[in-house]
Scaffold this motif. Structure first.
Motif, PDB file in Angstrom:
ATOM      1  N   THR A  60     -23.759  35.855  38.884  1.00 51.79           N
ATOM      2  CA  THR A  60     -24.098  35.809  40.100  1.00 51.79           C
ATOM      3  C   THR A  60     -22.609  36.841  40.735  1.00 51.79           C
ATOM      4  O   THR A  60     -22.464  37.444  42.086  1.00 51.79           O
ATOM      5  CB  THR A  60     -23.049  34.200  40.399  1.00 51.79           C
ATOM      6  N   LYS A  61     -22.009  37.539  40.445  1.00 48.42           N
ATOM      7  CA  LYS A  61     -21.343  38.829  40.399  1.00 48.42           C
ATOM      8  C   LYS A  61     -22.200  39.860  41.112  1.00 48.42           C
ATOM      9  O   LYS A  61     -21.207  40.321  42.252  1.00 48.42           O
ATOM     10  CB  LYS A  61     -20.216  39.393  38.748  1.00 48.42           C
ATOM     11  N   HIS A  62     -23.104  39.973  40.391  1.00 46.93           N
ATOM     12  CA  HIS A  62     -23.150  41.352  40.268  1.00 46.93           C
ATOM     13  C   HIS A  62     -24.909  41.079  41.827  1.00 46.93           C
ATOM     14  O   HIS A  62     -25.089  41.996  42.734  1.00 46.93           O
ATOM     15  CB  HIS A  62     -23.589  42.551  39.716  1.00 46.93           C
ATOM     16  N   TYR A  63     -25.652  40.203  41.969  1.00 47.98           N
ATOM     17  CA  TYR A  63     -26.777  39.661  41.596  1.00 47.98           C
ATOM     18  C   TYR A  63     -26.635  38.522  42.829  1.00 47.98           C
ATOM     19  O   TYR A  63     -26.177  37.394  43.148  1.00 47.98           O
ATOM     20  CB  TYR A  63     -27.629  39.401  41.106  1.00 47.98           C
ATOM     21  N   THR A  64     -27.364  38.383  44.145  1.00 46.36           N
ATOM     22  CA  THR A  64     -27.568  37.080  44.454  1.00 46.36           C
ATOM     23  C   THR A  64     -29.022  36.939  44.483  1.00 46.36           C
ATOM     24  O   THR A  64     -30.081  37.527  44.235  1.00 46.36           O
ATOM     25  CB  THR A  64     -27.534  37.829  46.179  1.00 46.36           C
ATOM     26  N   PRO A  65     -29.823  35.103  44.560  1.00 48.89           N
ATOM     27  CA  PRO A  65     -31.348  34.870  44.813  1.00 48.89           C
ATOM     28  C   PRO A  65     -31.742  35.563  45.119  1.00 48.89           C
ATOM     29  O   PRO A  65     -32.637  35.746  44.812  1.00 48.89           O
ATOM     30  CB  PRO A  65     -30.855  33.334  44.737  1.00 48.89           C
ATOM     31  N   GLU A  66     -31.144  35.885  46.535  1.00 50.19           N
ATOM     32  CA  GLU A  66     -32.599  36.715  47.415  1.00 50.19           C
ATOM     33  C   GLU A  66     -32.358  38.125  46.797  1.00 50.19           C
ATOM     34  O   GLU A  66     -33.392  39.142  47.449  1.00 50.19           O
ATOM     35  CB  GLU A  66     -30.964  37.186  48.890  1.00 50.19           C
ATOM     36  N   ASP A  67     -32.234  39.093  46.340  1.00 53.23           N
ATOM     37  CA  ASP A  67     -31.976  40.500  45.393  1.00 53.23           C
ATOM     38  C   ASP A  67     -33.054  40.529  44.310  1.00 53.23           C
ATOM     39  O   ASP A  67     -33.500  41.441  44.015  1.00 53.23           O
ATOM     40  CB  ASP A  67     -30.297  40.926  45.347  1.00 53.23           C
ATOM     41  N   LEU A  68     -33.088  38.772  43.920  1.00 48.19           N
ATOM     42  CA  LEU A  68     -34.299  39.229  42.421  1.00 48.19           C
ATOM     43  C   LEU A  68     -35.361  39.657  42.479  1.00 48.19           C
ATOM     44  O   LEU A  68     -36.121  39.907  41.242  1.00 48.19           O
ATOM     45  CB  LEU A  68     -32.802  38.360  42.137  1.00 48.19           C
ATOM     46  N   PRO A  69     -35.938  38.645  43.462  1.00 48.10           N
ATOM     47  CA  PRO A  69     -37.030  38.652  42.715  1.00 48.10           C
ATOM     48  C   PRO A  69     -38.087  40.144  43.219  1.00 48.10           C
ATOM     49  O   PRO A  69     -37.613  41.001  43.610  1.00 48.10           O
ATOM     50  CB  PRO A  69     -37.307  37.801  44.072  1.00 48.10           C
ATOM     51  N   GLY A  70     -38.724  40.426  41.895  1.00 48.65           N
ATOM     52  CA  GLY A  70     -39.614  41.716  42.331  1.00 48.65           C
ATOM     53  C   GLY A  70     -39.277  42.365  40.885  1.00 48.65           C
ATOM     54  O   GLY A  70     -39.523  44.035  40.669  1.00 48.65           O
ATOM     55  N   ARG A  71     -37.335  42.324  40.519  1.00 46.50           N
ATOM     56  CA  ARG A  71     -36.729  42.702  39.422  1.00 46.50           C
ATOM     57  C   ARG A  71     -36.974  42.489  38.441  1.00 46.50           C
ATOM     58  O   ARG A  71     -37.426  41.653  37.691  1.00 46.50           O
ATOM     59  CB  ARG A  71     -35.769  42.504  39.736  1.00 46.50           C
TER      60      ARG A  71
END
Length: 119
Positions: A60-71
Motif C-alpha cells: 500500500t505504500k507505493h501502489y493503489t488498487p486502481e493502479d495495479l490492473p494490467g501490471r
C-alpha cells in the motif's frame, strides 16, 4: 535506509528449481482493510494451466488498487495456500524493499507471456 540482509546459506540448483516462480498479470485489485497490516487483495492471471490466483500483498505504500490492473508481477505459485485474515492467499507475490523497507513489486522489464517461469 535499512541494511541489506546477509546472504542465505548456499543451496543446490535442484533446490532452486523446486520454487516455481511465474509471471502473471493483475486483473483485479481491491483494498484489504481487515488485514493486520495494510494490504491489497489481488487476482492475478497466470494463463494456461495455472489460471487465476488470489494474493494478499502488503504494497500500500507505493501502489493503489486502481493502479495495479494490467501490471505484470512475479509470484511463487507452488506454496500451499495461506489464510490471511478472512482471505485465502493462493500465491506469494514477490517484491523487494525500498530504502525505507517498503515493498516494491518485481516485474519483468518488458511484456512477457503470462505463466512464463523464471529461470
Amino acid at each position: 535506509m535499512s541494511a541489506p540482509a546477509e546472504p542465505s546459506a548456499p543451496i543446490g540448483f535442484d533446490d532452486f528449481l523446486k520454487v516455481d516462480i511465474r509471471v502473471g498479470t493483475i486483473v483485479e485489485a481491491a483494498p484489504y482493510p481487515e488485514a493486520r497490516k495494510p494490504a491489497i487483495k489481488l487476482v492475478i492471471d497466470f494463463g494456461g494451466t495455472i489460471g487465476l490466483r488470489k494474493s494478499s500483498a502488503q504494497i500500500t505504500k507505493h501502489y493503489t488498487p486502481e493502479d495495479l490492473p494490467g501490471r505484470q508481477v512475479l509470484a511463487v505459485v507452488n506454496f500451499p495456500p495461506r489464510q490471511i485474515g478472512k482471505f485465502m492467499s493462493e500465491v506469494l507475490t514477490l517484491g523487494m524493499p525500498d530504502a525505507e523497507g517498503e515493498v516494491v513489486l518485481i516485474s519483468p522489464g518488458l511484456p512477457v507471456p503470462d505463466g512464463g517461469r523464471m529461470f
